[in-house]
Design a protein around this motif. Structure first.
Motif, short mmCIF file in Angstrom:
data_model
loop_
_atom_site.label_atom_id
_atom_site.label_comp_id
_atom_site.label_asym_id
_atom_site.label_seq_id
_atom_site.Cartn_x
_atom_site.Cartn_y
_atom_site.Cartn_z
N GLY A 41 17.97 -25.23 128.01
CA GLY A 41 18.59 -26.44 127.46
C GLY A 41 19.76 -26.96 128.27
O GLY A 41 20.40 -27.94 127.87
N LYS A 42 20.05 -26.34 129.38
CA LYS A 42 21.18 -26.77 130.23
C LYS A 42 20.67 -27.13 131.61
O LYS A 42 19.57 -26.76 132.02
CB LYS A 42 22.19 -25.61 130.37
CG LYS A 42 22.77 -25.14 129.05
CD LYS A 42 23.79 -26.10 128.52
CE LYS A 42 24.51 -25.51 127.32
NZ LYS A 42 25.48 -26.47 126.76
N GLY A 43 21.50 -27.88 132.33
CA GLY A 43 21.16 -28.17 133.71
C GLY A 43 21.54 -27.01 134.62
O GLY A 43 22.30 -26.12 134.22
N PRO A 44 21.03 -27.00 135.84
CA PRO A 44 21.42 -25.94 136.79
C PRO A 44 22.92 -26.01 137.08
O PRO A 44 23.49 -27.09 137.18
CB PRO A 44 20.61 -26.30 138.05
CG PRO A 44 19.52 -27.22 137.59
CD PRO A 44 20.07 -27.96 136.42
N TYR B 35 17.30 -35.84 140.05
CA TYR B 35 16.29 -34.85 140.37
C TYR B 35 15.31 -34.82 139.20
O TYR B 35 15.64 -35.23 138.09
CB TYR B 35 16.92 -33.44 140.49
CG TYR B 35 17.68 -33.20 141.75
CD1 TYR B 35 18.98 -33.67 141.91
CD2 TYR B 35 17.11 -32.48 142.80
CE1 TYR B 35 19.69 -33.44 143.09
CE2 TYR B 35 17.81 -32.24 143.96
CZ TYR B 35 19.09 -32.72 144.11
OH TYR B 35 19.78 -32.48 145.27
N PHE B 91 17.00 -34.68 135.80
CA PHE B 91 18.39 -34.25 135.87
C PHE B 91 19.20 -35.24 136.68
O PHE B 91 18.81 -35.62 137.79
CB PHE B 91 18.52 -32.88 136.54
CG PHE B 91 17.96 -31.74 135.74
CD1 PHE B 91 16.76 -31.16 136.10
CD2 PHE B 91 18.63 -31.25 134.63
CE1 PHE B 91 16.24 -30.10 135.37
CE2 PHE B 91 18.12 -30.19 133.89
CZ PHE B 91 16.92 -29.63 134.26
N PHE B 104 25.31 -30.72 137.58
CA PHE B 104 24.13 -31.26 136.93
C PHE B 104 24.35 -31.50 135.44
O PHE B 104 25.06 -30.72 134.77
CB PHE B 104 22.96 -30.28 137.10
CG PHE B 104 22.35 -30.29 138.46
CD1 PHE B 104 22.97 -29.67 139.54
CD2 PHE B 104 21.13 -30.92 138.68
CE1 PHE B 104 22.41 -29.68 140.80
CE2 PHE B 104 20.55 -30.93 139.95
CZ PHE B 104 21.20 -30.32 141.00
N GLY B 105 23.71 -32.53 134.93
CA GLY B 105 23.66 -32.73 133.49
C GLY B 105 22.62 -31.82 132.87
O GLY B 105 21.92 -31.07 133.56
N GLN B 106 22.50 -31.92 131.55
CA GLN B 106 21.60 -31.01 130.83
C GLN B 106 20.15 -31.48 130.87
O GLN B 106 19.25 -30.77 130.45
CB GLN B 106 22.06 -30.84 129.37
CG GLN B 106 21.67 -31.95 128.41
CD GLN B 106 22.55 -33.19 128.51
OE1 GLN B 106 23.30 -33.39 129.47
NE2 GLN B 106 22.46 -34.05 127.51
#
Lengths: 113, 113
Positions: A41-44, B35, B91, B104-106
């Motif tokens: 549920g999160k970005g890298p 991305y 992303f 990065f966002g979620q």
């Protein structure tokens, strides 16, 4: 030539053990090699990164080993903890292209308590 | 801690429709990225954006895609005439400078039906 190959696909490690994830690249123009950690549920999120002028970089329990001649780099997680369970991505880029990152396929790490 | 915010978290759209994915990068960042990650595949670079213009784009980023910074805070990805194969996690990321860490966002999960 743009690919970054990552292995293994998944990894199960006992708490306190060492987790090792490997990556290989083809493009010798790559000069920046980050590792990203991603929770569901999160970005890298950037974990640690290395440039080819050093062979190893350590930050806490996380170490990158870099072998320029073999075009390989690896992430070692010492004293692995259940909270380290996540997906790990290696990546590579060329400084002149900034954050145009080429990612590996990812490794799902599960640390058993 | 400042973060990249993406909305919506999940978007379902009919094939052929246009969608706009929204991102609010970190406020003092100058470089912006999109991305995507198709389920079970690698995270792939789409586009980077600096100084109100595209600085790099991948072969995936064809005429179907466009990016915009409509005001001082938002960064959007528009996908025209969506196809089933556009279904992926998208992303957004931002960095202060070209070669500093990308945050990065979620992600926005886009499902085309």
């Amino acid at each position: 030539q743009q690919q970054v190959k990552q292995s293994p696909q998944s990894l199960i490690v006992q708490k306190g053990g060492i987790s090792i994830i490997n990556c290989a690249y083809e493009n010798t123009a790559f000069d920046y090699f980050p590792w990203y950690q991603q929770f569901p549920g999160k970005g890298p999120a950037l974990l640690i990164a290395i440039r080819p002028d050093v062979s190893e970089k350590k930050e806490g329990r996380f170490t990158i080993s870099f072998n320029k001649s073999a075009k390989q780099f690896s992430l070692h997680i010492m004293d692995s903890q259940p909270g380290d369970s996540a997906t790990y991505f290696c990546a590579a880029s060329r400084t002149e292209y900034g954050n145009k990152l080429v990612f590996g396929a990812g490794t799902i790490l599960r640390v058993k308590s | 801690e400042p973060e990249v915010t993406q909305t919506p978290s999940h978007q379902v759209t009919q094939m052929g429709q246009e969608v706009i994915l929204h991102c609010v990068p970190i406020s003092n960042h100058l470089y912006f990225y999109w991305y995507r990650q198709i389920l079970g595949q690698k995270v792939e670079f789409l586009v980077s954006f600096y100084n109100n213009e595209i600085s790099e784009k991948s072969e995936i980023f064809d005429d179907q895609f466009s990016v915009e910074r409509p005001d001082g805070s938002n960064f959007t990805l528009k996908i025209r005439s969506t196809k089933l194969e556009d279904s992926a996690m998208y992303f957004c990321a931002s960095s202060q400078f070209m070669n500093t860490e990308a945050f990065f966002g979620q992600g926005t999960r886009l499902t085309v039906v």
